[in-house]
Design an enzyme around this catalytic site. Structure first.
Site, PDB file in Angstrom:
ATOM      1  N   ILE A   1      73.310  81.100   5.440  1.00 49.39           N
ATOM      2  CA  ILE A   1      73.034  82.478   4.997  1.00 49.39           C
ATOM      3  C   ILE A   1      73.036  83.420   6.201  1.00 49.39           C
ATOM      4  CG2 ILE A   1      71.444  83.964   3.698  1.00 49.39           C
ATOM      5  CD1 ILE A   1      70.319  81.388   2.409  1.00 49.39           C
TER       6      ILE A   1
ATOM      7  N   ASN B   1      69.060  76.940  17.352  1.00 50.27           N
ATOM      8  CA  ASN B   1      69.060  75.711  18.158  1.00 50.27           C
ATOM      9  C   ASN B   1      70.117  74.722  17.691  1.00 50.27           C
ATOM     10  OD1 ASN B   1      68.018  74.647  15.829  1.00 50.27           O
ATOM     11  ND2 ASN B   1      66.053  74.001  16.695  1.00 50.27           N
TER      12      ASN B   1
ATOM     13  N   CYS C   1      70.343  72.913  15.140  1.00 51.32           N
ATOM     14  CA  CYS C   1      69.913  71.639  14.538  1.00 51.32           C
ATOM     15  C   CYS C   1      70.570  71.442  13.183  1.00 51.32           C
ATOM     16  CB  CYS C   1      68.380  71.551  14.441  1.00 51.32           C
ATOM     17  SG  CYS C   1      67.652  72.640  13.213  1.00 51.32           S
TER      18      CYS C   1
ATOM     19  N   SER D   1      61.736  82.291  -0.666  1.00 54.84           N
ATOM     20  CA  SER D   1      62.491  81.503  -1.638  1.00 54.84           C
ATOM     21  C   SER D   1      61.830  81.569  -2.999  1.00 54.84           C
ATOM     22  CB  SER D   1      62.512  80.056  -1.151  1.00 54.84           C
ATOM     23  OG  SER D   1      62.947  79.190  -2.160  1.00 54.84           O
TER      24      SER D   1
ATOM     25  N   TYR E   1      58.085  71.732   1.948  1.00 53.25           N
ATOM     26  CA  TYR E   1      58.988  72.842   2.269  1.00 53.25           C
ATOM     27  C   TYR E   1      58.503  74.129   1.593  1.00 53.25           C
ATOM     28  CZ  TYR E   1      62.843  76.097   1.780  1.00 53.25           C
ATOM     29  OH  TYR E   1      63.591  77.255   1.762  1.00 53.25           O
TER      30      TYR E   1
ATOM     31  N   LYS F   1      56.980  78.029   3.007  1.00 50.58           N
ATOM     32  CA  LYS F   1      57.377  79.400   2.626  1.00 50.58           C
ATOM     33  C   LYS F   1      56.165  80.187   2.129  1.00 50.58           C
ATOM     34  CE  LYS F   1      61.637  79.053   3.734  1.00 50.58           C
ATOM     35  NZ  LYS F   1      62.154  79.787   4.885  1.00 50.58           N
TER      36      LYS F   1
ATOM     37  N   ILE G   1      74.321  64.398 -12.543  1.00 53.73           N
ATOM     38  CA  ILE G   1      73.571  65.536 -13.107  1.00 53.73           C
ATOM     39  C   ILE G   1      72.170  65.038 -13.430  1.00 53.73           C
ATOM     40  CG2 ILE G   1      73.383  67.142 -15.049  1.00 53.73           C
ATOM     41  CD1 ILE G   1      76.369  67.420 -15.063  1.00 53.73           C
TER      42      ILE G   1
ATOM     43  N   GLY H   1      60.399  66.998  -9.215  1.00 49.65           N
ATOM     44  CA  GLY H   1      60.150  68.316  -8.626  1.00 49.65           C
ATOM     45  C   GLY H   1      61.029  69.432  -9.183  1.00 49.65           C
TER      46      GLY H   1
HETATM   47  P1  NAD Z   1      70.747  76.617   7.317  1.00 51.49           P
HETATM   48  O1  NAD Z   1      70.117  75.299   7.645  1.00 51.49           O
HETATM   49  O2  NAD Z   1      72.208  76.672   7.092  1.00 51.49           O
HETATM   50  O3  NAD Z   1      70.362  77.684   8.453  1.00 51.49           O
HETATM   51  C1  NAD Z   1      69.160  77.621   9.170  1.00 51.49           C
HETATM   52  C2  NAD Z   1      69.510  77.737  10.649  1.00 51.49           C
HETATM   53  O4  NAD Z   1      68.309  77.712  11.400  1.00 51.49           O
HETATM   54  C3  NAD Z   1      70.366  76.574  11.147  1.00 51.49           C
HETATM   55  O5  NAD Z   1      71.495  77.092  11.804  1.00 51.49           O
HETATM   56  C4  NAD Z   1      69.449  75.822  12.111  1.00 51.49           C
HETATM   57  O6  NAD Z   1      70.183  75.244  13.180  1.00 51.49           O
HETATM   58  C5  NAD Z   1      68.509  76.916  12.550  1.00 51.49           C
HETATM   59  N1  NAD Z   1      67.166  76.458  12.962  1.00 51.49           N
HETATM   60  C6  NAD Z   1      66.305  75.652  12.286  1.00 51.49           C
HETATM   61  N2  NAD Z   1      65.176  75.488  12.988  1.00 51.49           N
HETATM   62  C7  NAD Z   1      65.310  76.209  14.133  1.00 51.49           C
HETATM   63  C8  NAD Z   1      64.483  76.433  15.243  1.00 51.49           C
HETATM   64  N3  NAD Z   1      63.288  75.851  15.351  1.00 51.49           N
HETATM   65  N4  NAD Z   1      64.924  77.251  16.227  1.00 51.49           N
HETATM   66  C9  NAD Z   1      66.135  77.837  16.148  1.00 51.49           C
HETATM   67  N5  NAD Z   1      66.985  77.639  15.116  1.00 51.49           N
HETATM   68  C10 NAD Z   1      66.571  76.839  14.118  1.00 51.49           C
HETATM   69  O7  NAD Z   1      69.956  77.191   6.055  1.00 51.49           O
HETATM   70  P2  NAD Z   1      70.316  78.426   5.111  1.00 51.49           P
HETATM   71  O8  NAD Z   1      70.705  77.888   3.787  1.00 51.49           O
HETATM   72  O9  NAD Z   1      71.195  79.374   5.804  1.00 51.49           O
HETATM   73  O10 NAD Z   1      68.851  79.038   4.944  1.00 51.49           O
HETATM   74  C11 NAD Z   1      68.410  80.118   5.746  1.00 51.49           C
HETATM   75  C12 NAD Z   1      66.975  80.466   5.359  1.00 51.49           C
HETATM   76  O11 NAD Z   1      66.921  80.796   3.995  1.00 51.49           O
HETATM   77  C13 NAD Z   1      65.979  79.328   5.564  1.00 51.49           C
HETATM   78  O12 NAD Z   1      64.772  79.893   6.005  1.00 51.49           O
HETATM   79  C14 NAD Z   1      65.812  78.767   4.180  1.00 51.49           C
HETATM   80  O13 NAD Z   1      64.573  78.140   4.014  1.00 51.49           O
HETATM   81  C15 NAD Z   1      65.936  80.014   3.333  1.00 51.49           C
HETATM   82  N6  NAD Z   1      66.375  79.769   1.950  1.00 51.49           N
HETATM   83  C16 NAD Z   1      67.527  79.080   1.733  1.00 51.49           C
HETATM   84  C17 NAD Z   1      67.952  78.849   0.422  1.00 51.49           C
HETATM   85  C18 NAD Z   1      69.186  78.049   0.139  1.00 51.49           C
HETATM   86  O14 NAD Z   1      69.339  77.576  -0.977  1.00 51.49           O
HETATM   87  N7  NAD Z   1      70.119  77.882   1.078  1.00 51.49           N
HETATM   88  C19 NAD Z   1      67.199  79.356  -0.637  1.00 51.49           C
HETATM   89  C20 NAD Z   1      66.030  80.068  -0.366  1.00 51.49           C
HETATM   90  C21 NAD Z   1      65.621  80.280   0.938  1.00 51.49           C
HETATM   91  C1  WQD Z   2      70.334  73.135  -8.742  1.00 53.38           C
HETATM   92  C2  WQD Z   2      70.378  72.360 -10.035  1.00 53.38           C
HETATM   93  C3  WQD Z   2      69.435  70.157  -9.904  1.00 53.38           C
HETATM   94  C4  WQD Z   2      72.369  68.489  -7.180  1.00 53.38           C
HETATM   95  C5  WQD Z   2      66.850  74.380  -4.080  1.00 53.38           C
HETATM   96  C6  WQD Z   2      65.464  74.446  -3.509  1.00 53.38           C
HETATM   97  C7  WQD Z   2      64.979  75.868  -3.513  1.00 53.38           C
HETATM   98  C8  WQD Z   2      65.981  76.773  -2.811  1.00 53.38           C
HETATM   99  C9  WQD Z   2      67.360  76.612  -3.369  1.00 53.38           C
HETATM  100  C10 WQD Z   2      65.430  76.877  -0.500  1.00 53.38           C
HETATM  101  C11 WQD Z   2      69.097  71.583 -10.293  1.00 53.38           C
HETATM  102  C12 WQD Z   2      70.915  70.097 -10.209  1.00 53.38           C
HETATM  103  C13 WQD Z   2      71.680  69.350  -8.002  1.00 53.38           C
HETATM  104  C14 WQD Z   2      73.034  67.374  -7.758  1.00 53.38           C
HETATM  105  C15 WQD Z   2      72.296  68.098  -9.926  1.00 53.38           C
HETATM  106  N1  WQD Z   2      66.100  76.432  -1.426  1.00 53.38           N
HETATM  107  N2  WQD Z   2      71.643  69.158  -9.352  1.00 53.38           N
HETATM  108  N3  WQD Z   2      72.989  67.239  -9.119  1.00 53.38           N
HETATM  109  O1  WQD Z   2      66.722  72.676  -6.644  1.00 53.38           O
HETATM  110  O2  WQD Z   2      67.326  74.862  -7.793  1.00 53.38           O
HETATM  111  O3  WQD Z   2      66.810  74.847  -5.410  1.00 53.38           O
HETATM  112  O4  WQD Z   2      67.730  75.214  -3.330  1.00 53.38           O
HETATM  113  O5  WQD Z   2      64.476  77.611  -0.541  1.00 53.38           O
HETATM  114  O6  WQD Z   2      63.749  75.875  -2.868  1.00 53.38           O
HETATM  115  O7  WQD Z   2      64.603  73.651  -4.313  1.00 53.38           O
HETATM  116  O8  WQD Z   2      68.910  73.876  -6.118  1.00 53.38           O
HETATM  117  O9  WQD Z   2      71.242  73.213  -5.799  1.00 53.38           O
HETATM  118  O10 WQD Z   2      69.411  71.497  -5.411  1.00 53.38           O
HETATM  119  O11 WQD Z   2      69.891  72.250  -7.713  1.00 53.38           O
HETATM  120  O12 WQD Z   2      72.270  67.898 -11.153  1.00 53.38           O
HETATM  121  O13 WQD Z   2      73.643  66.545  -7.077  1.00 53.38           O
HETATM  122  O14 WQD Z   2      71.408  71.371  -9.942  1.00 53.38           O
HETATM  123  O15 WQD Z   2      68.732  69.195 -10.658  1.00 53.38           O
HETATM  124  O16 WQD Z   2      68.867  71.634 -11.665  1.00 53.38           O
HETATM  125  P1  WQD Z   2      67.365  73.992  -6.597  1.00 53.38           P
HETATM  126  P2  WQD Z   2      69.913  72.673  -6.165  1.00 53.38           P
END
Ligand code: NAD
Ligand code: WQD
Length: 337
Positions: free
Chosen positions: A12, A32, A34, A124, A148, A152, A216, A293
């Protein structure tokens, strides 16, 4: 205007850097690596025409943070850096609390030392737990089901308390629903390491032949077709939401909380069919047990963001599936090192 973007080479964060640059803002990335690769920077440069300033390092490194604030004129911070795998967080809670919570405190400490009070946090929909109703509004009760999710929720509470104690802060909490999709160019997208946890990258890896079959998780939920329903949002819409939040909330101190979602609920089966339409491919799937979950239904009421930020997701489900597939096809193994 320079904005420190932690986690800016992640999924993102990298797309948000593009949106910031398109709006004339200057991201300074701290990551970093990671969970992301250095080559993301080259792709940002290719798409945006300019490489952002990059610091490789950790948000838990106070000396590095102080150096960044000294070297750059940082107007505020967009904080993406975190560990984000829900399942892994139950196995490694210490690492999640340490990275996400201690990391955020370290960052906030450096901001205070630098006199920088403009903060946007990646929250989130997970903070709503199993929601009492859908669509979800920002003032719904919060609860959460994984370490996790607790990181948040706890960070949200820390930011609220700090803002209350010191009104100079502009604290913006953006609660993302389910980001998917990729930049329209096909040059940037989501590149999960190992077996994807999330639905869309799993589907695209089945489509490209990296995995045999999508599992699924459950078809006995009380939903339209028995599979879980989520609010999938195009990552570029989400990225543009950050620009709006920066422009609108950054100007005002206070606590600002917004859902960033589309307001549309899409089931797992609907997503599989939408992807098949976009790609012209049949996606092998089998129905298996529920995943612990998971909640049955989770989608946003995005009206507050539209009303107050003037932001609304505009890309359709077909745009999301088409862009995810374009990215996966052009980059079968994700970003190359
Ligand atoms: P991502 O893992 O692709 O990006 C996170 C980045 O943070 C990575 O590049 C990682 O290397 C870096 N990072 C982690 N710990 C670090 C540290 N201690 N110091 C410096 N860099 C560090 O994840 P994303 O999907 O882009 O998510 C971005 C943010 O959005 C996160 O906070 C995540 O929790 C939140 N979020 C993501 C989703 C989703 O579904 N992708 C949904 C809701 C919220
Ligand atoms: C979506 C739907 C699964 C994989 C997660 C985190 C949430 C947020 C967004 C960070 C669900 C189903 C998935 C698979 C499947 N992240 N599924 N087979 O769980 O809604 O949200 O990411 O903050 O906190 O929980 O997203 O993409 O994992 O799942 O059937 O192999 O797809 O059961 O219904 P989720 P997801």
């Amino acid at each position: 205007m320079k904005i420190l973007v932690t986690g800016g080479t992640g999924y993102i964060g990298s797309h948000t850097c593009l949106a910031l640059m398109a709006a004339g803002l200057e991201p300074v990335i701290l990551d970093n690596l990671c969970n992301s690769k250095l080559s993301v920077l080259k792709r940002i440069e290719e798409v945006a025409g300019k490489a952002p300033v990059f610091y490789q390092g950790d948000i838990r490194d106070p000396a590095l943070l102080d150096r960044i604030f000294q070297e750059q004129q940082i107007a505020g911070v967009i904080h993406f850096a975190a560990l984000k795998a829900v399942g892994e967080s139950t196995q490694k809670p210490f690492e999640y609390f340490e990275n996400n919570i201690a990391g955020t405190l370290s960052l906030l400490g450096a901001m205070r030392r630098a006199g920088c009070y403009r903060f946007i946090f990646s929250s989130s929909a997970t903070v709503y737990g199993d929601p009492q109703a859908v669509p979800i509004q920002e003032d719904f009760p919060r609860s959460t089901m994984s370490p996790y999710g607790r990181t948040k929720l706890m960070i949200e509470q820390i930011l609220e308390d700090m803002q209350k104690a010191d009104p100079r802060w502009s604290m913006t909490l953006l609660r993302y629903f389910n980001p998917i999709g990729a930049h329209e160019s096909g040059r940037m997208g989501e590149d999960p390491q190992g077996i994807p946890n999330n639905l869309m990258p799993y589907i695209t890896q089945v489509a490209i032949g990296r995995r045999d079959c999508l599992n699924i998780f459950g078809n006995d939920y009380p939903t339209k077709d028995g599979t879980c329903v989520r609010d999938y949002i195009h990552v570029m819409d989400l990225a543009e939401g950050h620009v709006k939040a920066w422009q609108v909330c950054g100007e005002q101190s206070g606590l600002h909380i917004y859902n960033l979602g589309t307001g549309q609920g899409v089931s797992v089966l609907e997503m599989v069919h939408a992807f098949a339409r976009a790609s012209g491919l049949k996606i092998n799937y089998k129905l298996v047990e529920r995943r612990p979950g998971d909640v049955a239904e989770c989608w946003a009421d995005p009206a507050k963001a539209q009303r107050e930020l003037g932001w609304k997701a505009t890309r359709t489900l077909d745009d999301m599936t088409r862009d995810s597939w374009r990215w996966q096809q052009a980059n079968p193994n994700g970003y190359e090192e």
